[in-house]
Design an enzyme around this catalytic site. Structure first.
Site, PDB file in Angstrom:
ATOM      1  N   HIS A  94      -4.431   0.137  -2.439  1.00  0.00           N
ATOM      2  CA  HIS A  94      -3.831  -0.962  -1.663  1.00  0.00           C
ATOM      3  C   HIS A  94      -3.822  -2.227  -2.526  1.00  0.00           C
ATOM      4  O   HIS A  94      -4.750  -2.450  -3.311  1.00  0.00           O
ATOM      5  CB  HIS A  94      -4.635  -1.189  -0.374  1.00  0.00           C
ATOM      6  N   GLU A  96      -4.525  -5.185  -1.922  1.00  0.00           N
ATOM      7  CA  GLU A  96      -5.710  -6.054  -1.784  1.00  0.00           C
ATOM      8  C   GLU A  96      -6.855  -5.527  -2.634  1.00  0.00           C
ATOM      9  O   GLU A  96      -7.650  -6.298  -3.173  1.00  0.00           O
ATOM     10  CB  GLU A  96      -6.109  -6.161  -0.304  1.00  0.00           C
ATOM     11  N   GLU A 166       4.738  -1.121  -0.446  1.00  0.00           N
ATOM     12  CA  GLU A 166       4.358  -2.362   0.215  1.00  0.00           C
ATOM     13  C   GLU A 166       4.604  -3.549  -0.714  1.00  0.00           C
ATOM     14  O   GLU A 166       3.769  -3.851  -1.589  1.00  0.00           O
ATOM     15  CB  GLU A 166       2.875  -2.332   0.567  1.00  0.00           C
ATOM     16  N   GLY A 172       1.022  -9.252   5.320  1.00  0.00           N
ATOM     17  CA  GLY A 172       0.281 -10.270   6.048  1.00  0.00           C
ATOM     18  C   GLY A 172       0.938 -11.635   6.052  1.00  0.00           C
ATOM     19  O   GLY A 172       0.308 -12.637   6.394  1.00  0.00           O
TER      20      GLY A 172
HETATM   21  C1  PEP Z   1      -1.141  -3.620   5.031  1.00  0.00           C
HETATM   22  O1  PEP Z   1      -2.263  -4.001   5.218  1.00  0.00           O
HETATM   23  O2  PEP Z   1      -0.970  -2.611   4.350  1.00  0.00           O
HETATM   24  C2  PEP Z   1      -0.024  -4.360   5.626  1.00  0.00           C
HETATM   25  C3  PEP Z   1       1.193  -3.942   5.411  1.00  0.00           C
HETATM   26  O3  PEP Z   1      -0.336  -5.450   6.367  1.00  0.00           O
HETATM   27  P1  PEP Z   1       0.656  -6.273   7.370  1.00  0.00           P
HETATM   28  O4  PEP Z   1       1.324  -5.243   8.247  1.00  0.00           O
HETATM   29  O5  PEP Z   1      -0.251  -7.168   8.139  1.00  0.00           O
HETATM   30  O6  PEP Z   1       1.628  -6.991   6.529  1.00  0.00           O
END
Ligand code: PEP
Length: 253
Positions: A94, A96, A166, A172
């Site tokens: 991910h 993060e 993503e 977020g």
């Molecule tokens: C995620 O945490 O993978 C994500 C896509 O978060 P959000 O939906 O809050 O953007």
């Protein structure tokens, strides 16, 4: 025909008690979903969530794991530990974790291989920064993340991997990629999968979009040809997650 897969990523939210309450709120609402549904939760919530969801169609995932089986890795969790608990999925790489915990393509690849060897399904994340998008290198960047993440994974194993595209600028932030932007990159991901494994395998691999998915935008995003569901952060902690899971009900003709 690929079955959609919609996964919640709870991130560092929900104490064990709160986790049980959230499962109680969502499980009946999610019931009857046509897609595979997964709750990816913090380690301490795994037991309570597995217990709360035991008679449901909802699978449980972790948000990370280590690539070694055991040993002197204080604070880490192994694939075997997750597997023995009854966990099915694990989010790997991910953004993060890449940003705050020094995950690299190399460590992500080691984790992907360990997860597959242990019988866990990796949700392998990739995605570009806003700077990379503006520089026009999104597809190149994502292709490289996929190639590195899947290095040494054979076609048979690759079929079970879930890819989550993503864009970092959409996570977020409330800024969602348009359905066309998301489709364009997911199609490029399928293209690189075809180059690596052949078209049949590429067509079997599920590719999610993640980045501010909500009840409103899910129907358009999930209707795109190469988007096979979503990885959902913020909205997975709310009743709205059930709307996302039942996105077809809101489908725009
Ligand atoms: C995620 O945490 O993978 C994500 C896509 O978060 P959000 O939906 O809050 O953007």
């Amino acid at each position: 025909m690929r079955k959609k897969i919609i996964a919640g990523n709870w991130k560092m939210n929900q104490t064990p008690q709160e986790a049980q309450a959230l499962c109680a709120l969502l499980k009946d609402r999610v019931d009857g979903a046509e897609a595979d549904v997964v709750f990816c939760v913090p380690y301490v919530d795994l037991y309570p969530v597995l217990d709360a969801l035991k008679d449901t169609q909802i699978a449980v995932g972790a948000e990370n794991m280590h690539y070694e089986d055991s040993g002197a890795f204080t604070g880490e969790i192994s694939a075997n530990m997750l597997k023995e608990m009854g966990v099915t999925y694990v989010i790997l790489g991910h953004s993060e974790r890449r940003q705050y915990f020094n995950e690299t393509d190399e460590t992500v690849n080691r984790k992907v291989k360990k997860a597959l060897d242990s019988g866990l399904i990796p949700i392998l994340c990739c995605g570009e920064t806003l700077e990379q998008r503006e520089a026009g290198i999104t597809v190149e960047w994502v292709r490289m993340q996929i190639k590195c993440g899947l290095l040494g994974v054979d076609a048979q194993q690759a079929k079970s991997v879930v890819i989550a595209y993503e864009p970092i600028w959409a996570i977020g932030t409330g800024k969602t990629a348009t359905a066309q932007q998301a489709q364009e990159v997911c199609a490029a991901i399928r293209q690189v999968l075809a180059e690596l494994y052949g078209q049949e395998t590429a067509d079997a691999i599920r590719i999610q979009y993640g980045g501010s998915v909500n009840g409103k935008n899910a129907p358009q995003l999930f209707a795109m040809a190469d988007i096979d569901g979503g990885l959902v952060g913020g909205a997975s902690l709310k009743e709205e997650f059930a709307e996302i899971v039942h996105y077809k009900k809101d489908m725009i003709e």
